[in-house]
Scaffold this motif. Structure first.
Motif, PDB file in Angstrom:
ATOM      1  N   SER A 134       5.497  14.588  36.613  1.00 41.53           N
ATOM      2  CA  SER A 134       4.749  14.798  37.846  1.00 41.53           C
ATOM      3  C   SER A 134       4.670  13.518  38.668  1.00 41.53           C
ATOM      4  O   SER A 134       4.475  12.432  38.128  1.00 41.53           O
ATOM      5  CB  SER A 134       3.336  15.280  37.526  1.00 41.53           C
ATOM      6  N   GLN A 135       4.813  13.669  39.962  1.00 43.13           N
ATOM      7  CA  GLN A 135       4.632  12.559  40.895  1.00 43.13           C
ATOM      8  C   GLN A 135       3.451  12.819  41.824  1.00 43.13           C
ATOM      9  O   GLN A 135       3.288  12.139  42.844  1.00 43.13           O
ATOM     10  CB  GLN A 135       5.922  12.332  41.694  1.00 43.13           C
ATOM     11  N   ILE A 136       2.615  13.787  41.457  1.00 40.71           N
ATOM     12  CA  ILE A 136       1.483  14.141  42.303  1.00 40.71           C
ATOM     13  C   ILE A 136       0.539  12.953  42.508  1.00 40.71           C
ATOM     14  O   ILE A 136       0.033  12.736  43.599  1.00 40.71           O
ATOM     15  CB  ILE A 136       0.706  15.335  41.688  1.00 40.71           C
ATOM     16  N   TRP A 139       1.502   9.099  45.143  1.00 45.76           N
ATOM     17  CA  TRP A 139       1.755   8.973  46.584  1.00 45.76           C
ATOM     18  C   TRP A 139       1.291   7.620  47.129  1.00 45.76           C
ATOM     19  O   TRP A 139       2.007   6.973  47.888  1.00 45.76           O
ATOM     20  CB  TRP A 139       1.095  10.124  47.333  1.00 45.76           C
ATOM     21  N   ARG A 197      -4.934  15.912  44.211  1.00 51.25           N
ATOM     22  CA  ARG A 197      -4.466  15.075  43.098  1.00 51.25           C
ATOM     23  C   ARG A 197      -5.309  15.295  41.846  1.00 51.25           C
ATOM     24  O   ARG A 197      -4.804  15.217  40.729  1.00 51.25           O
ATOM     25  CB  ARG A 197      -4.511  13.605  43.518  1.00 51.25           C
ATOM     26  N   GLY A 204       0.053  21.767  41.760  1.00 54.28           N
ATOM     27  CA  GLY A 204       1.421  21.319  41.551  1.00 54.28           C
ATOM     28  C   GLY A 204       2.425  22.457  41.591  1.00 54.28           C
ATOM     29  O   GLY A 204       2.130  23.590  41.216  1.00 54.28           O
ATOM     30  N   CYS A 207       9.200  21.005  42.196  1.00 54.28           N
ATOM     31  CA  CYS A 207       9.666  20.463  43.464  1.00 54.28           C
ATOM     32  C   CYS A 207      11.143  20.072  43.365  1.00 54.28           C
ATOM     33  O   CYS A 207      11.529  19.337  42.462  1.00 54.28           O
ATOM     34  CB  CYS A 207       8.807  19.243  43.802  1.00 54.28           C
ATOM     35  N   GLY A 209      12.804  18.161  45.440  1.00 55.62           N
ATOM     36  CA  GLY A 209      12.763  16.720  45.602  1.00 55.62           C
ATOM     37  C   GLY A 209      13.665  16.147  46.668  1.00 55.62           C
ATOM     38  O   GLY A 209      13.435  15.035  47.144  1.00 55.62           O
ATOM     39  N   HIS A 232      11.224  17.668  39.970  1.00 57.13           N
ATOM     40  CA  HIS A 232      10.010  17.110  39.373  1.00 57.13           C
ATOM     41  C   HIS A 232       8.824  17.974  39.782  1.00 57.13           C
ATOM     42  O   HIS A 232       8.989  18.948  40.520  1.00 57.13           O
ATOM     43  CB  HIS A 232       9.802  15.656  39.808  1.00 57.13           C
ATOM     44  N   ASP A 234       5.385  18.221  41.875  1.00 56.48           N
ATOM     45  CA  ASP A 234       4.762  17.545  43.008  1.00 56.48           C
ATOM     46  C   ASP A 234       3.975  18.575  43.814  1.00 56.48           C
ATOM     47  O   ASP A 234       3.886  19.741  43.426  1.00 56.48           O
ATOM     48  CB  ASP A 234       5.822  16.877  43.886  1.00 56.48           C
ATOM     49  N   TYR A 238       5.438  17.885  49.813  1.00 54.04           N
ATOM     50  CA  TYR A 238       6.509  16.900  49.703  1.00 54.04           C
ATOM     51  C   TYR A 238       7.868  17.558  49.877  1.00 54.04           C
ATOM     52  O   TYR A 238       8.737  17.040  50.589  1.00 54.04           O
ATOM     53  CB  TYR A 238       6.449  16.162  48.363  1.00 54.04           C
ATOM     54  N   ASP A 239       8.078  18.714  49.249  1.00 52.03           N
ATOM     55  CA  ASP A 239       9.351  19.415  49.396  1.00 52.03           C
ATOM     56  C   ASP A 239       9.572  19.863  50.834  1.00 52.03           C
ATOM     57  O   ASP A 239      10.685  19.777  51.365  1.00 52.03           O
ATOM     58  CB  ASP A 239       9.390  20.630  48.463  1.00 52.03           C
TER      59      ASP A 239
END
Length: 330
Positions: A134-136, A139, A197, A204, A207, A209, A232, A234, A238-239
């Protein structure tokens, strides 16, 4: 990579390559003696990450979205990956015949929005609370590290470490570029990101990416998503940002392109106020300038490219106003 080595890798999947064509680094189109076509792609991921990508995409495929990924019901799809003599991982996927969507076609862009929303819905079911990779929560740190990189380039320009025209350009416009970066961080602080977040399992999605015209294929069956090395977990904003950015940046930030993408997405899933705010965060960050300042082959580090990037950042200002108006209407 030599023809012989490509054939050896393909053989691990139980098929024979009668013809092969290098598309770009690490990607080959393979043709079998029977005329079937496949894509052989190098995946620059560790084995655990590659297995996770495979598991997620297999689940998504069963839910209906069209993906260029292996079918375990077919002999060549039973093996998830192969390993080259150098220890590199490769996947074999069906070669999807068709065409890339054109940002000049609003129908194409709408189809991309629909396909992305369907992918997200199916991906949420695939995750089932699993928010690995996860990149949540990253940011703030991602925006901060990119801004620091820009600041270092500006500092070097002040000592004339680059050619004189480039150094002067960066000295003159550095404050404006940093202002955009600071605006993005301010937007993030007021966006509602913190609440998203803190509930990653709720918010989530799986994604892609790096969505954009080159990662969709249109044919008579529908709209396919391809190329999943950036997969990933996210936030869906973001997508959407990536698809909008990659579709609009070369077309002078024509908002009708983004509108078509968002209209398509909204046919499948509702967007909340926070989603729009989060999209604006990434669009406001001077990412095109960041790419030109980076050692990125597609964007050479020249004065003309820096001017092109700055012009792009300036157009985004009015683009964001139109996005805000779109959000108000919908």
């Amino acid at each position: 990579m030599s023809t012989t080595n490509v054939k050896k890798i393909v053989k691990q999947f139980g098929i024979k390559a009668s013809a092969q064509k290098r598309i770009r680094g690490g990607i080959y189109r393979i043709v079998t003696p029977e005329g079937r076509k496949f894509c052989l792609k190098r995946m620059t991921k560790q084995i655990a990450r590659l297995r996770w990508i495979d598991r997620m995409l297999m689940h998504v495929q069963r839910s209906g979205p069209l993906l260029a990924w292996r079918n375990p019901q077919n002999p060549e799809g039973r093996k998830p990956h192969a390993i080259s003599q150098k220890g590199e991982f490769f996947v074999l996927t069906p070669w999807i015949s068709g065409r890339e969507p054109s940002p000049l076609s609003l129908t194409d862009m709408r189809a991309c929005g629909i396909a992305l929303a369907r992918f997200h819905k199916a991906g949420q079911n695939a995750l089932k609370g699993d928010i690995s990779h996860s990149q949540i929560g990253m940011w703030y740190s991602t925006l901060h590290s990119r801004q620091q990189y820009i600041q270092k380039k500006i500092a070097k320009a002040k000592t004339n470490s680059f050619s004189l025209p480039i150094s002067r350009f960066i000295q003159r416009h550095g404050p404006e570029i940093l202002r955009y970066a600071n605006q993005a961080k301010a937007l993030l602080r007021s966006s509602g990101y913190e609440s998203y977040r803190q509930s990653p399992r709720k918010n989530g999605v799986l994604c892609h990416g790096d969505g954009g015209p080159s990662n969709f294929i249109l044919n008579e069956n529908g709209t396919y998503l391809i190329d999943f090395e950036t997969l990933h977990v996210d936030l869906r904003a973001y997508d959407l940002y990536r698809v909008i950015y990659n579709s609009c940046k070369d077309y002078r930030w024509d908002f009708s392109i983004a509108k078509a993408i968002l209209d398509g997405y909204r046919e499948v899933a509702k967007l909340k106020k926070t989603d729009y705010k989060l999209i604006r965060v990434w669009l406001r960050f001077p990412f095109t300038t960041y790419l030109v300042l980076s050692p990125f082959k597609r964007f050479p580090f020249t004065e003309s490219r820096l001017q092109w990037a700055l012009d792009s950042e300036r157009r985004i200002t009015s683009f964001l106003h139109k996005l805000e108006e779109y959000e108000t209407r919908h």
